[in-house]
Design an enzyme around this catalytic site. Sequence first.
Site, PDB file in Angstrom:
ATOM      1  N   LYS A  99       0.854  -1.185   0.000  1.00  0.00           N
ATOM      2  CA  LYS A  99       0.000   0.000   0.000  1.00  0.00           C
ATOM      3  C   LYS A  99       0.890   1.235   0.000  1.00  0.00           C
ATOM      4  O   LYS A  99       1.655   1.465   0.938  1.00  0.00           O
ATOM      5  CB  LYS A  99      -0.907   0.006   1.221  1.00  0.00           C
ATOM      6  CG  LYS A  99      -1.855   1.201   1.285  1.00  0.00           C
ATOM      7  CD  LYS A  99      -2.753   1.102   2.508  1.00  0.00           C
ATOM      8  CE  LYS A  99      -3.697   2.276   2.626  1.00  0.00           C
ATOM      9  NZ  LYS A  99      -4.565   2.185   3.810  1.00  0.00           N
TER      10      LYS A  99
ATOM     11  N   LYS B 152      -2.273  -1.511  -3.689  1.00  0.00           N
ATOM     12  CA  LYS B 152      -3.115  -0.314  -3.638  1.00  0.00           C
ATOM     13  C   LYS B 152      -2.226   0.920  -3.765  1.00  0.00           C
ATOM     14  O   LYS B 152      -1.243   1.019  -3.023  1.00  0.00           O
ATOM     15  CB  LYS B 152      -3.877  -0.280  -2.310  1.00  0.00           C
ATOM     16  CG  LYS B 152      -4.817   0.913  -2.141  1.00  0.00           C
ATOM     17  CD  LYS B 152      -5.504   0.883  -0.784  1.00  0.00           C
ATOM     18  CE  LYS B 152      -6.427   2.079  -0.613  1.00  0.00           C
ATOM     19  NZ  LYS B 152      -7.092   2.113   0.702  1.00  0.00           N
TER      20      LYS B 152
END
Length: 324
Positions: A195, A248
């Site tokens: 992420k 992400k």
Amino acid sequence: MVFPDYRPRRLRQNSTFRGLIRETHLSADQFIYPLFVQPGKNVREEIPSMPGVFRISIDQLAAEAKECLGLGIRSVILFGLPDKKDAMGTGAHIKDGIIQRAIREIKNKVPEMMVVTDVCLCEYTDHGHCGCLINQEVDNDATLEILAKTALSHAQAGADMVAPSDMMDGRVAEIRAALDENNFEMIPIMSYAVKYASSFYGPFRDAADCAPQFGDRRSYQMDPANSREALREATLDVDEGADILMVKPAVAYLDIISKLRDEFDLPVAAYHVSGEYAMIKAAAEKGWIDGEKVMAETLLSIKRAGADIIITYFAKEMAKLLRK
């Protein structure tokens, strides 16, 4: 084979040929649709920066889940806006918290819907960071116990899968241990393994009211400049017991999705985040692009890069398009 003996256009000349040799396919049952749950009754409030996406109250969840199932979308991921926040994010793991109640509502009324829960503290802390603070710094190890309690509370409420998004070191192992020790060994962990500290999260932070009140999240989320580090992060989560690895954002990090797909044999998920969604919506509203076609092409690129699962705010729109 060289021209004129080989002509690639032979297999592109009509839709039947193109369909026969198509390498990548999108399927609604591989989408996860995000839902923002807030207190109140009969609430369905559109998020200004995310047209077509709503904050909804718990009493609206069953209808939303049924609509998704009707479109072939079999999984949702929940994000909660609590009644109160505090420095330790205790609202994340209380028995009657917003997400715990939301899980029970869906599983009681639409049991066939898979409920995934985001495990993080940013929505529940009054400072907006993803962990508890010591001297204005996020304390990694002190946060782990709270994350494990949160994941366990979600499992106890009936969640089918938990998804830690906090990026604390060691949280997958801590959550796995807590689940196993409490007879939830069959609850999988979809880890936000990679992420990035991205600028594409702005609309989400508006939607979930979770922008940090000071500083930023670069000390725990990944540097967008780094690629090799993504493999180290994912390897750690695999070793700690992750069942699914997530990247992400998605579109700005297609190369990272591809690297994980090549390196690991676990399923790979990608989160097509709020900013990526909002840009398409805004450009389509201006008439600068064909929003439907760009949506489809974008999601196809994520799948082509190697994602098995796509978390996207376009899930319902794309599912409808796939049925045409």
